[in-house]
Design an enzyme around this catalytic site. Structure first.
Site, mmCIF file in Angstrom:
data_model
loop_
_atom_site.group_PDB
_atom_site.id
_atom_site.type_symbol
_atom_site.label_atom_id
_atom_site.label_comp_id
_atom_site.label_asym_id
_atom_site.label_seq_id
_atom_site.Cartn_x
_atom_site.Cartn_y
_atom_site.Cartn_z
ATOM 1 N N HIS A 79 0.838 -1.207 0.000
ATOM 2 C CA HIS A 79 0.000 0.000 0.000
ATOM 3 C C HIS A 79 0.874 1.258 0.000
ATOM 4 O O HIS A 79 0.557 2.238 -0.687
ATOM 5 C CB HIS A 79 -0.937 0.017 1.207
ATOM 6 C CG HIS A 79 -1.842 -1.168 1.279
ATOM 7 N ND1 HIS A 79 -2.560 -1.487 2.415
ATOM 8 C CD2 HIS A 79 -2.146 -2.124 0.359
ATOM 9 C CE1 HIS A 79 -3.271 -2.583 2.187
ATOM 10 N NE2 HIS A 79 -3.028 -2.990 0.952
ATOM 11 N N HIS A 238 -9.246 -2.341 -4.945
ATOM 12 C CA HIS A 238 -8.127 -2.566 -4.026
ATOM 13 C C HIS A 238 -7.098 -3.498 -4.655
ATOM 14 O O HIS A 238 -5.891 -3.325 -4.430
ATOM 15 C CB HIS A 238 -8.586 -3.124 -2.681
ATOM 16 C CG HIS A 238 -7.432 -3.270 -1.741
ATOM 17 N ND1 HIS A 238 -6.895 -2.185 -1.068
ATOM 18 C CD2 HIS A 238 -6.635 -4.330 -1.432
ATOM 19 C CE1 HIS A 238 -5.850 -2.593 -0.370
ATOM 20 N NE2 HIS A 238 -5.671 -3.891 -0.576
ATOM 21 N N ASP A 242 -3.175 -2.741 -4.954
ATOM 22 C CA ASP A 242 -2.113 -3.697 -4.618
ATOM 23 C C ASP A 242 -1.168 -3.911 -5.792
ATOM 24 O O ASP A 242 0.057 -3.935 -5.629
ATOM 25 C CB ASP A 242 -2.725 -5.055 -4.241
ATOM 26 C CG ASP A 242 -3.126 -5.150 -2.779
ATOM 27 O OD1 ASP A 242 -2.723 -4.286 -1.978
ATOM 28 O OD2 ASP A 242 -3.837 -6.117 -2.438
ATOM 29 N N HIS A 265 -0.139 -11.108 -4.825
ATOM 30 C CA HIS A 265 1.243 -10.641 -4.667
ATOM 31 C C HIS A 265 2.252 -11.601 -5.295
ATOM 32 O O HIS A 265 3.222 -11.172 -5.923
ATOM 33 C CB HIS A 265 1.560 -10.444 -3.188
ATOM 34 C CG HIS A 265 0.601 -9.537 -2.491
ATOM 35 N ND1 HIS A 265 0.417 -8.224 -2.870
ATOM 36 C CD2 HIS A 265 -0.240 -9.746 -1.448
ATOM 37 C CE1 HIS A 265 -0.497 -7.675 -2.077
ATOM 38 N NE2 HIS A 265 -0.907 -8.578 -1.218
#
EC number: 3.5.1.108
Length: 304
Positions: A79, A238, A242, A265
């Protein structure tokens, strides 16, 4: 010309670590040209510097976590990295008093506020972009991410959750930063999790700092946060937030189109590593005349 950027002055904030539940102090310090983003663990007997680069992302189970060869960790960086990308920050030292960045409200907006408060300053060195010249893709059991040549910066992401709270909202979003504002449309989107995941994490010593103040929490049917969602499609927004943070771990803004389905991720990091391992797929680019840069990069917040 488009120049590198740092902050005008140091600025600090305190928050809670999402997994440890401990108070964490964060201090952002201006840094010289070509420094990049460097995290500094100041809680250790001797401070340890950890420069952001894709090869150091060695734990992606719950966030993007940098791990050095001596085992020093800096977690939940995505973030903050997303805010740096959105604000066009190239060089900064980030002092942190724990192994994770504070979660704040679960979005990048509090970090943007810090950057705005400190102010940005151009530096006497050209900003270096990475221009993607050939498509690069990573795929794994129905999950995929890819980078394609594009004269700008654009993200298209889709998620897939068979759940009432998700079925009420679009699960695919495209954001072309030539036309859309990171600050207004992406930075405020919060991280999210399911109640059963929260319980599982707490039973395993994780998620101790998580609450309705810093995440969207979903039960079997509904969003539990009394204020509801900030956007109808906040979940996938969101994921874009990310992805922007994960991609900025490469150390330079990308001139490319990024797309993905159910990405996270780990896949974002695998894509960066594959890009860097394919030298013919990319090149560095700088711009003497800002008007020669893709219009996606004309919207960077101005110097105060």
């Amino acid at each position: 010309m488009i120049l590198q950027r740092t902050l005008k002055q140091a600025i600090s904030a305190t928050g809670v670590g999402l997994h440890s539940g401990e108070r964490v102090k964060l201090t952002l310090l201006p840094a010289p040209p070509d420094t990049g983003i460097v995290f500094r663990r100041t809680d250790l007997p001797e401070p340890v510097d950890v420069k952001v680069e894709p090869s150091l992302v060695n734990d992606t189970r719950l966030s993007s976590t940098l791990v050095t060869d001596t085992g020093v960790r800096v977690g939940t960086i995505e973030h903050l990295m997303s805010a740096f990308a959105g604000f066009g920050i190239d060089n900064l030292v980030v002092e942190v008093t724990a192994a994770e960045i504070p979660i704040m409200d679960g979005s990048a907006a509090p970090f943007l506020y810090l950057l705005q408060t400190a102010g940005v300053v151009d530096q006497p060195k050209k900003k270096r972009f990475i221009r993607v010249k050939q498509s690069v893709m990573v795929e794994d059991r129905g999950v995929w991410v890819r980078l394609d040549p594009h004269d700008g910066f654009k993200i298209t992401l889709s998620i897939e959750f068979n759940h009432p709270a998700f079925n009420r909202a679009p699960q695919t979003v495209e954001v072309d930063f030539a036309r859309h504002s990171y600050m207004d449309e992406i930075s405020r989107a919060r991280t999210f999790g399911f109640m059963h995941e929260v319980e599982y994490m707490r039973n395993h010593g994780l998620g101790r700092g998580g609450s309705l103040d810093n995440a969207i929490v979903i039960d079997d049917e509904y969003v539990l946060n009394p204020e509801g969602l900030r956007f109808p499609d906040e979940f996938v927004r969101h994921k874009i937030l990310d992805a922007i943070g994960d991609l900025y771990i490469v150390g330079h803004p990308l001139i490319a189109a990024f797309s993905g389905h159910k990405s996270g991720h780990a896949m974002n990091n695998r894509l960066l590593r594959k890009l860097l391992e394919t030298p013919e797929a990319w090149e560095f680019a700088s711009f003497d005349d800002p008007l020669d840069a893709p219009s996606s990069f004309h919207q960077l917040p101005p110097q105060e």
